[in-house]
Design a protein around this motif. Structure first.
Motif, mmCIF file in Angstrom:
data_model
loop_
_atom_site.group_PDB
_atom_site.id
_atom_site.type_symbol
_atom_site.label_atom_id
_atom_site.label_comp_id
_atom_site.label_asym_id
_atom_site.label_seq_id
_atom_site.Cartn_x
_atom_site.Cartn_y
_atom_site.Cartn_z
ATOM 1 N N ARG A 1 26.530 34.756 41.212
ATOM 2 C CA ARG A 1 25.939 33.440 40.976
ATOM 3 C C ARG A 1 25.570 32.740 42.281
ATOM 4 O O ARG A 1 24.673 31.894 42.300
ATOM 5 N N MET A 2 26.229 33.095 43.363
ATOM 6 C CA MET A 2 25.864 32.515 44.664
ATOM 7 C C MET A 2 24.483 32.998 45.082
ATOM 8 O O MET A 2 23.669 32.223 45.610
ATOM 9 N N MET A 3 24.189 34.283 44.856
ATOM 10 C CA MET A 3 22.845 34.795 45.114
ATOM 11 C C MET A 3 21.830 34.142 44.174
ATOM 12 O O MET A 3 20.694 33.844 44.553
ATOM 13 N N ARG A 4 22.285 33.918 42.931
ATOM 14 C CA ARG A 4 21.385 33.325 41.950
ATOM 15 C C ARG A 4 21.006 31.896 42.348
ATOM 16 O O ARG A 4 19.886 31.445 42.089
ATOM 17 N N ALA A 5 21.923 31.190 42.983
ATOM 18 C CA ALA A 5 21.607 29.839 43.457
ATOM 19 C C ALA A 5 20.455 29.880 44.451
ATOM 20 O O ALA A 5 19.525 29.060 44.396
#
Length: 495
Positions: free
Chosen positions: A172-176
């Motif tokens: 989810r950090m990459m998705r941000a």
């Protein structure tokens, strides 16, 4: 009527009828169904969503029973995670049972538990703007975490504590960063702080999942914003360290261009040169964009301070191509994409010097041949690499490249530049020289290819004469008693 309520009303008018039809089937069967996540977000953004995602209190077996006979096709490849996929008309649909899932801190795979509550399911989602649902078939908006307000504000927040969200799924950090690129949104301070603190956790995620997010980020509308976020939080150090390495230390005695910012500018300029769907480089083109971002990846390893105060980066193109190839292999890119990006990085400096010294026709032919099917991308990468503030220099380079492209066009009219081949093929070479298949044929072929590059097309007789002159100087020409090629052929026929 408030702005949010008005937005809800407008979104309801744009819901596809297939959504309502599926909703009625589930309700008639005694289950709940809601359109959820990205499709709901995109409704409020006025964007078409390629897929339709639903969530339900029905378990996978019950979902299959509801859609069987209605869907054109269905599959259960994600069944263990509660997801049933189906196709209806032109729609790709996923229906997922309400979830209550958590990741083992040391595992890449989620431990899934099915739930019975829509709000609890929404709380498990990545960001508040993706934690909205339209309950079907009445299209009631369910937005317990202020996703619509965040969408209007252009801000990424998590439904719960960001630390818990990123612990559950570090991707989810990459998705941000991907959403920063795709949607042009900012990141709430507490979200960015958690990303920075937890960046190391991205290393438990598979390379394939990281790669997919990186591709979506690079192909987004504003990839610079996403890349900056990766670098600022330290995620880039774990995922693609060649990018933060471009932030070379400033030295007041050895001034040089900021390579990191230069690379982002080249990326943006390359995006501006992409074409429409009928053009030679339809956007978004990942190969061009990633080559633009990574074209100077070899500079940190090749930087040298010269005695006079200058800075050099000799052979950074060759070194960079090797680094890019290694990184893309680690991220599990396919071989064709790796070769294309690495080749563009390797060739991006080839043009320089053309404006000062000019090129022979031979050099132009080699430029086109070496680029091969990447030529149109190379044109755009080379033009994008000019970021100087010196307008005279920029104009001179642009004029020189205009001239090169015209030279290529002129030669292409006279010669088949896109498919340069020797004037004789392998069978003709073997017949003329009286030799069998093997490395010697390859050497002769390469000689004729070089002749074609240097001198342009030749007739078959001219090519044959050149081949025989070359052959007379080869040590193998004296084999079999020093017989000439014609004699070799005659003797073999007699035997």
């Amino acid at each position: 009527m408030g702005a949010d309520e008005k937005a809800v009303q407008e979104a309801r008018f744009t819901v596809d009828p297939v959504v309502l039809e599926l909703g009625r089937r589930f309700v008639d069967a005694g289950f709940e169904l809601s359109l959820v996540g990205g499709p709901v977000r995109d409704l409020f953004l006025g964007r078409a969503s390629p897929d339709l995602d639903f969530t339900t209190d029905a378990d996978p077996d019950q979902t299959l029973a509801v859609v069987r006979g209605w869907a054109d096709a269905h599959w259960d490849i994600g069944r263990e995670y509660g997801t049933i996929g189906l196709r209806k008309g032109g729609h790709q649909i996923e229906v997922t049972t309400y979830r209550a899932e958590a990741y083992d801190p040391d595992s890449r795979k989620p431990a899934v538990a099915f739930g019975k509550d829509l709000v609890a399911d929404l709380e498990r989602r990545d960001f508040s703007m993706n934690a909205m649902a339209l309950r079907l078939p009445d299209l009631e908006l369910v937005d317990p975490f202020g996703g619509l307000s965040d969408l209007h504000a252009g801000l990424l927040r998590t439904p719960g504590a960001p630390e818990l969200s990123f612990s559950d799924d570090p991707l989810r950090m990459m998705r941000a960063a991907r959403f920063a690129s795709q949607l042009g949104v900012g990141v709430a301070p507490e979200v960015q702080a958690a990303m920075t603190e937890m960046a190391e956790r991205i290393t438990i995620i598979s390379a394939e999942r990281v790669r997919d997010e990186l591709v979506k980020l690079v192909k987004g509308a504003s990839p610079r914003a996403g890349i900056d976020l990766l670098v600022e939080t330290g995620l880039a150090e774990r995922v693609i360290p060649e990018i933060p390495a471009l932030r070379l230390e400033a030295d007041e005695h050895h001034r040089h261009k900021d390579v990191y910012q230069h690379s982002l500018t080249v990326l943006e300029q390359a995006i501006g040169l992409e074409t429409g769907p009928d053009g030679p480089v339809p956007g978004p083109d990942f190969v061009l964009r990633f080559a633009a971002l990574m074209h100077d990846a070899g500079k940190p390893a090749t930087r040298r301070f010269e005695p006079g105060g200058g800075v050099t980066f000799r052979h950074h193109d060759v070194v960079g191509a090797k680094l890019v190839k290694k990184r893309m292999k680690a991220l599990r890119f396919d071989n064709d994409t790796i070769k294309a990006v690495a080749r563009l990085v390797e060739l991006h400096m080839r043009f320089y010097g053309y404006g000062d010294a000019g090129w022979t026709d031979s050099a132009v032919r080699r430029y086109v041949t070496d680029a091969g099917p990447l030529l149109e991308r190379l044109h755009r990468l080379t033009r994008s690499d000019v970021t100087t503030r010196n307008q005279r220099k920029a104009d001179r380079l642009a004029f020189a490249y205009d001239d090169l492209e015209q030279r290529i066009a002129d030669l292409a009219e006279r010669e088949e530049l896109a498919a340069i081949r020797p004037d004789l093929d392998g069978s003709q070479i073997m017949a003329i020289l009286g030799i069998r298949p093997g490395p010697l044929v390859g050497r002769a072929y390469q000689f004729l290819l070089n002749e074609r590059m240097e001198n342009g097309p030749a007739s078959e007789d001219e090519a044959r004469d050149r081949l025989l002159q070359w052959w007379a100087q080869q040590p193998e020409a004296g084999d079999e008693g020093g017989s000439t090629p014609r004699q070799d052929t005659a003797e073999s026929e007699e035997r």
